[in-house]
Every structure is written in structure tokens, then in C-alpha cells.
Scaffold this motif. Structure first.
Motif, PDB file in Angstrom:
ATOM      1  N   VAL A   1       6.880 -31.949  15.038  1.00  0.00           N
ATOM      2  CA  VAL A   1       7.661 -31.959  13.797  1.00  0.00           C
ATOM      3  C   VAL A   1       6.724 -32.188  12.623  1.00  0.00           C
ATOM      4  CG1 VAL A   1       9.578 -32.995  12.533  1.00  0.00           C
ATOM      5  CG2 VAL A   1       9.615 -32.958  15.042  1.00  0.00           C
ATOM      6  N   LYS A   2       6.723 -31.249  11.696  1.00  0.00           N
ATOM      7  CA  LYS A   2       5.926 -31.395  10.486  1.00  0.00           C
ATOM      8  C   LYS A   2       6.801 -31.995   9.391  1.00  0.00           C
ATOM      9  CE  LYS A   2       2.714 -28.855   7.517  1.00  0.00           C
ATOM     10  NZ  LYS A   2       2.072 -27.553   7.298  1.00  0.00           N
ATOM     11  N   LYS A   3       6.386 -33.143   8.886  1.00  0.00           N
ATOM     12  CA  LYS A   3       7.127 -33.846   7.832  1.00  0.00           C
ATOM     13  C   LYS A   3       6.414 -33.638   6.509  1.00  0.00           C
ATOM     14  CE  LYS A   3       8.593 -38.553   6.562  1.00  0.00           C
ATOM     15  NZ  LYS A   3       8.542 -39.980   6.983  1.00  0.00           N
ATOM     16  N   VAL A   4       7.106 -33.026   5.553  1.00  0.00           N
ATOM     17  CA  VAL A   4       6.513 -32.701   4.256  1.00  0.00           C
ATOM     18  C   VAL A   4       7.333 -33.386   3.167  1.00  0.00           C
ATOM     19  CG1 VAL A   4       5.825 -30.846   2.701  1.00  0.00           C
ATOM     20  CG2 VAL A   4       5.822 -30.449   5.170  1.00  0.00           C
ATOM     21  N   ARG A   5       6.645 -34.095   2.288  1.00  0.00           N
ATOM     22  CA  ARG A   5       7.341 -34.755   1.186  1.00  0.00           C
ATOM     23  C   ARG A   5       7.789 -33.711   0.162  1.00  0.00           C
ATOM     24  NH1 ARG A   5       7.952 -39.700  -0.943  1.00  0.00           N
ATOM     25  NH2 ARG A   5       6.609 -40.651   0.640  1.00  0.00           N
ATOM     26  N   ARG A   6       9.022 -33.827  -0.276  1.00  0.00           N
ATOM     27  CA  ARG A   6       9.529 -32.944  -1.322  1.00  0.00           C
ATOM     28  C   ARG A   6       9.022 -33.418  -2.678  1.00  0.00           C
ATOM     29  NH1 ARG A   6      15.803 -31.437  -0.749  1.00  0.00           N
ATOM     30  NH2 ARG A   6      15.098 -29.909  -2.281  1.00  0.00           N
ATOM     31  N   SER A   7       8.656 -32.458  -3.507  1.00  0.00           N
ATOM     32  CA  SER A   7       8.162 -32.773  -4.841  1.00  0.00           C
ATOM     33  C   SER A   7       8.653 -31.711  -5.803  1.00  0.00           C
ATOM     34  CB  SER A   7       6.628 -32.827  -4.848  1.00  0.00           C
ATOM     35  OG  SER A   7       6.094 -31.554  -4.530  1.00  0.00           O
ATOM     36  N   LYS A   8       8.202 -31.806  -7.059  1.00  0.00           N
ATOM     37  CA  LYS A   8       8.599 -30.792  -8.039  1.00  0.00           C
ATOM     38  C   LYS A   8       8.091 -29.416  -7.642  1.00  0.00           C
ATOM     39  CE  LYS A   8       8.928 -33.945 -11.981  1.00  0.00           C
ATOM     40  NZ  LYS A   8       8.410 -34.280 -13.334  1.00  0.00           N
ATOM     41  N   ASP A   9       6.866 -29.388  -7.084  1.00  0.00           N
ATOM     42  CA  ASP A   9       6.308 -28.110  -6.629  1.00  0.00           C
ATOM     43  C   ASP A   9       6.614 -27.950  -5.152  1.00  0.00           C
ATOM     44  OD1 ASP A   9       4.939 -25.818  -6.078  1.00  0.00           O
ATOM     45  OD2 ASP A   9       2.934 -26.675  -6.358  1.00  0.00           O
ATOM     46  N   THR A  10       7.624 -27.184  -4.817  1.00  0.00           N
ATOM     47  CA  THR A  10       8.029 -26.991  -3.421  1.00  0.00           C
ATOM     48  C   THR A  10       7.571 -25.643  -2.882  1.00  0.00           C
ATOM     49  OG1 THR A  10      10.147 -26.070  -4.144  1.00  0.00           O
ATOM     50  CG2 THR A  10      10.077 -28.446  -3.725  1.00  0.00           C
ATOM     51  N   SER A  11       6.588 -25.016  -3.553  1.00  0.00           N
ATOM     52  CA  SER A  11       6.172 -23.665  -3.173  1.00  0.00           C
ATOM     53  C   SER A  11       5.623 -23.606  -1.759  1.00  0.00           C
ATOM     54  CB  SER A  11       5.135 -23.128  -4.161  1.00  0.00           C
ATOM     55  OG  SER A  11       3.997 -23.974  -4.223  1.00  0.00           O
ATOM     56  N   CYS A  12       4.774 -24.607  -1.379  1.00  0.00           N
ATOM     57  CA  CYS A  12       4.182 -24.549  -0.040  1.00  0.00           C
ATOM     58  C   CYS A  12       5.259 -24.721   1.030  1.00  0.00           C
ATOM     59  CB  CYS A  12       3.076 -25.601   0.118  1.00  0.00           C
ATOM     60  SG  CYS A  12       3.656 -27.315   0.092  1.00  0.00           S
ATOM     61  N   ILE A  13       6.277 -25.572   0.735  1.00  0.00           N
ATOM     62  CA  ILE A  13       7.378 -25.741   1.677  1.00  0.00           C
ATOM     63  C   ILE A  13       8.174 -24.439   1.776  1.00  0.00           C
ATOM     64  CG2 ILE A  13       9.482 -27.023   2.192  1.00  0.00           C
ATOM     65  CD1 ILE A  13       8.306 -29.372   0.632  1.00  0.00           C
ATOM     66  N   HIS A  14       8.438 -23.840   0.620  1.00  0.00           N
ATOM     67  CA  HIS A  14       9.206 -22.581   0.596  1.00  0.00           C
ATOM     68  C   HIS A  14       8.502 -21.506   1.405  1.00  0.00           C
ATOM     69  CE1 HIS A  14      11.630 -19.259  -0.879  1.00  0.00           C
ATOM     70  NE2 HIS A  14      10.512 -18.632  -1.193  1.00  0.00           N
ATOM     71  N   HIS A  15       7.173 -21.375   1.238  1.00  0.00           N
ATOM     72  CA  HIS A  15       6.421 -20.356   1.966  1.00  0.00           C
ATOM     73  C   HIS A  15       6.530 -20.582   3.472  1.00  0.00           C
ATOM     74  CE1 HIS A  15       4.921 -18.729  -1.670  1.00  0.00           C
ATOM     75  NE2 HIS A  15       4.034 -19.665  -1.919  1.00  0.00           N
ATOM     76  N   GLU A  16       6.359 -21.845   3.889  1.00  0.00           N
ATOM     77  CA  GLU A  16       6.364 -22.117   5.321  1.00  0.00           C
ATOM     78  C   GLU A  16       7.759 -21.951   5.916  1.00  0.00           C
ATOM     79  OE1 GLU A  16       4.190 -25.086   8.481  1.00  0.00           O
ATOM     80  OE2 GLU A  16       4.155 -25.578   6.359  1.00  0.00           O
ATOM     81  N   VAL A  17       8.776 -22.409   5.208  1.00  0.00           N
ATOM     82  CA  VAL A  17      10.140 -22.276   5.707  1.00  0.00           C
ATOM     83  C   VAL A  17      10.533 -20.800   5.812  1.00  0.00           C
ATOM     84  CG1 VAL A  17      12.565 -22.679   5.152  1.00  0.00           C
ATOM     85  CG2 VAL A  17      10.899 -24.528   4.911  1.00  0.00           C
ATOM     86  N   THR A  18      10.169 -20.017   4.799  1.00  0.00           N
ATOM     87  CA  THR A  18      10.458 -18.584   4.833  1.00  0.00           C
ATOM     88  C   THR A  18       9.757 -17.928   6.011  1.00  0.00           C
ATOM     89  OG1 THR A  18      10.666 -18.535   2.428  1.00  0.00           O
ATOM     90  CG2 THR A  18      10.359 -16.429   3.524  1.00  0.00           C
ATOM     91  N   PHE A  19       8.505 -18.330   6.212  1.00  0.00           N
ATOM     92  CA  PHE A  19       7.732 -17.796   7.326  1.00  0.00           C
ATOM     93  C   PHE A  19       8.396 -18.137   8.658  1.00  0.00           C
ATOM     94  CE2 PHE A  19       4.721 -18.373  10.700  1.00  0.00           C
ATOM     95  CZ  PHE A  19       3.963 -17.221  10.648  1.00  0.00           C
ATOM     96  N   VAL A  20       8.821 -19.397   8.770  1.00  0.00           N
ATOM     97  CA  VAL A  20       9.451 -19.890   9.993  1.00  0.00           C
ATOM     98  C   VAL A  20      10.600 -18.980  10.428  1.00  0.00           C
ATOM     99  CG1 VAL A  20      10.966 -21.728  10.831  1.00  0.00           C
ATOM    100  CG2 VAL A  20       8.863 -22.312   9.684  1.00  0.00           C
ATOM    101  N   GLN A  21      11.342 -18.503   9.476  1.00  0.00           N
ATOM    102  CA  GLN A  21      12.556 -17.758   9.777  1.00  0.00           C
ATOM    103  C   GLN A  21      12.307 -16.294  10.140  1.00  0.00           C
ATOM    104  OE1 GLN A  21      14.427 -18.507   6.019  1.00  0.00           O
ATOM    105  NE2 GLN A  21      15.440 -20.382   6.714  1.00  0.00           N
ATOM    106  N   LYS A  22      11.098 -15.793   9.909  1.00  0.00           N
ATOM    107  CA  LYS A  22      10.895 -14.351  10.033  1.00  0.00           C
ATOM    108  C   LYS A  22       9.874 -13.903  11.078  1.00  0.00           C
ATOM    109  CE  LYS A  22      12.396 -13.055   5.404  1.00  0.00           C
ATOM    110  NZ  LYS A  22      12.100 -12.279   4.184  1.00  0.00           N
ATOM    111  N   ILE A  23       8.847 -14.694  11.347  1.00  0.00           N
ATOM    112  CA  ILE A  23       7.748 -14.213  12.190  1.00  0.00           C
ATOM    113  C   ILE A  23       7.818 -14.826  13.589  1.00  0.00           C
ATOM    114  CG2 ILE A  23       5.243 -14.050  12.425  1.00  0.00           C
ATOM    115  CD1 ILE A  23       6.332 -12.447  10.081  1.00  0.00           C
ATOM    116  N   HIS A  24       7.767 -13.956  14.598  1.00  0.00           N
ATOM    117  CA  HIS A  24       7.767 -14.416  15.994  1.00  0.00           C
ATOM    118  C   HIS A  24       6.686 -13.638  16.752  1.00  0.00           C
ATOM    119  CE1 HIS A  24      11.576 -16.536  15.315  1.00  0.00           C
ATOM    120  NE2 HIS A  24      11.940 -15.460  14.635  1.00  0.00           N
ATOM    121  N   HIS A  25       5.825 -14.373  17.437  1.00  0.00           N
ATOM    122  CA  HIS A  25       4.736 -13.746  18.196  1.00  0.00           C
ATOM    123  C   HIS A  25       4.261 -14.750  19.245  1.00  0.00           C
ATOM    124  CE1 HIS A  25       0.699 -12.151  19.098  1.00  0.00           C
ATOM    125  NE2 HIS A  25       1.202 -10.985  18.731  1.00  0.00           N
ATOM    126  N   PRO A  26       3.862 -14.292  20.444  1.00  0.00           N
ATOM    127  CA  PRO A  26       3.447 -15.228  21.502  1.00  0.00           C
ATOM    128  C   PRO A  26       2.215 -16.069  21.162  1.00  0.00           C
ATOM    129  CG  PRO A  26       3.051 -12.927  22.133  1.00  0.00           C
ATOM    130  CD  PRO A  26       3.913 -12.898  20.929  1.00  0.00           C
TER     131      PRO A  26
END
Length: 262
Positions: free
Chosen positions: A30-55
Motif C-alpha cells: 500500500v502506497k500512502k501519499v499525503r494530499r496537498s495543494k499540488d495533487t498532480s503526481c497522485i492524479h498521474h499515478e491513480v490514472t495510470f492505475v486504472q488503465k495499464i495492465h501488464h505481467p
């Protein structure tokens, strides 16, 4: 978070802390990320999480958003990363092992790129090794620096780890070819224990930038004597300073070294 339990810390990075935990009674990381005013890195990773699947890319299961933190739930890989393997064993990693890893990693990168993303932080510590029988399967982790590739545009904001930066990333104009450069640095490091471009003063970013931009690529360490000519040729193709001439994923997979024709 009734279905998520955090246990021990297993890693820390620039984008958050990774825990060993339980999710619906399944062993997970589990990766725990603190929310801040700049949430771009969280947004990128969450978006990635939902779309890319590979072994060869860590499998993501859930994203839990709380008022102060975001929890990214993914597979738990019981093992160590490639840098830890390099440090544990007596010498650099065997060429046949690196060949197998290279093929898997390039296929994973190709899936990322075709999915519209650049990894941006390929390095040995982001390659987890999952033991399968007597072999190790490389799994790419930590996508906090991954970015959606703008159509017909070059990326500008440099993200990742400076030692693995491509020349064009230093000039704020880069694309997916930058991931191939980082793979070349990674292979050089795992094959020799050294970096190909080392600044005179290790803490000087200016010296590092000069080395990346201008220092010649050399294979003069004694550790390279027993490495095959085709392996060194492929690394040279990956570390071509002109991104237009640099090896592509297809070039790598069709190279004689990967095909076992050397």
C-alpha cells in the motif's frame, strides 16, 4: 478503510511511503501519499492505475481517497529490487539474466508507451524481482513520475532521478525515448556496478549534466572484458544522445543480443 490494514513499512520514496498490508484479507503493498495543494503526481499515478495492465508491471487493485491521504493498493512482491540484488551478490549480474530482464522490461515499457504513458523513473531500485522457480521475474513499480504523453508534443518538466536523465530531459524537451536511455543506464549499472556518466563531484548537478551531455561512453572497466560485443553494442544504441537515432523498443527486441544470435 475498513477493508484495509497497514502493517510494516517496506519502503519510502519521493512520492510516499509503502506499507505491507492486508486488503480484504489479501496480502498487498500500500502506497500512502499525503494530499496537498499540488495533487498532480497522485492524479498521474491513480490514472495510470486504472488503465495499464501488464505481467511485468505491478498490478493495482484499489485507490482509497481520504481527507489527508491517498492509499494506492497493489500486489505485494515478496522479494527485493534489482539494486539490492546487485549489492547482495559478489559481483555484477550475469549477462544471460540481464538479457531475460531486458526483454521483459522492454515489453512492459512498450505497453506503457502504446497506452500513452512515459514511465519517467526507470532505475534498478524500481525493478522488483519476483522469484519464479529458480529465476527472477522483473516487475516495474512506483509510477509517481509517470505522465500521460501529450499528442504531438514533447514533455518539458523533467521528472525522475537525475543519474538516469537523458540529455533531452535536461533541456526540457523529451518523449518516450527518454525511457530507453534510462534502461541503458540501468543495464550499464547492473552489468558493471558503475554509472556510465559520473560527475567529478557526486553532489554536483551541474557536473552530472555536463557528463550526461558530453562525456564519451566507455566500456574500459575490467568488468566489461567478459561481456559480449553485441551487449555493449545494444547499450550504445540505447545511450545514443540523439533521441531520433536512439534504439526503439522494436530495435531492442529484434537486436541479435536479445534474440540470442550473438
Amino acid at each position: 478503510m475498513n477493508n484495509l490494514q497497514l502493517k510494516s513499512i517496506i519502503g519510502r520514496g519521493s512520492h510516499g511511503t509503502v506499507y505491507h498490508g492486508l486488503w480484504h484479507n489479501k496480502e498487498v503493498a500500500v502506497k500512502k501519499v499525503r494530499r496537498s495543494k499540488d495533487t498532480s503526481c497522485i492524479h498521474h499515478e491513480v490514472t495510470f492505475v486504472q488503465k495499464i495492465h501488464h505481467p511485468n508491471i505491478v498490478e493495482f487493485h484499489d485507490v482509497i481517497i481520504e481527507p489527508n491521504h491517498v492509499y494506492i493498493v497493489m500486489d505485494f512482491i515478496d522479494g527485493f529490487n534489482a539494486l539490492e540484488m546487485l549489492e547482495k551478490q559478489a559481483g555484477p549480474i550475469q549477462e544471460n539474466t540481464l538479457k531475460s530482464w531486458t526483454i521483459d522490461i522492454v515489453c512492459a515499457l512498450d505497453a506503457l508507451h502504446k497506452g500513452g504513458y512515459i514511465y519517467n523513473d526507470l532505475k534498478p531500485s524500481n525493478i522488483m524481482l519476483q522469484k519464479q522457480n529458480q529465476l527472477y521475474k522483473p516487475i516495474l513499480v512506483d509510477f509517481g513520475s509517470s505522465i500521460r504523453i501529450p499528442k504531438k508534443q514533447l514533455l518539458q518538466k523533467p521528472l525522475g532521478t537525475p543519474l538516469y536523465f537523458s540529455p533531452e530531459k535536461l533541456t526540457w524537451n523529451y518523449n518516450i525515448s527518454s525511457d530507453i536511455w534510462s534502461l541503458g543506464i540501468t543495464l550499464y549499472k547492473l552489468a558493471s556496478g558503475d554509472y556510465p556518466f559520473i560527475p567529478k563531484y557526486l553532489d554536483s548537478l551541474t557536473e552530472l549534466e555536463y557528463a550526461i551531455l558530453y562525456e564519451p561512453l566507455k566500456f574500459d572497466s575490467a568488468l566489461w572484458i567478459d561481456r559480449s560485443a553485441s551487449f555493449k553494442e545494444l547499450i550504445t544504441m540505447m545511450l545514443c544522445r540523439d533521441p531520433q537515432q536512439r534504439a526503439t523498443a522494436s530495435d531492442i527486441l529484434n537486436h541479435s543480443w536479445c534474440r540470442g544470435l550473438d
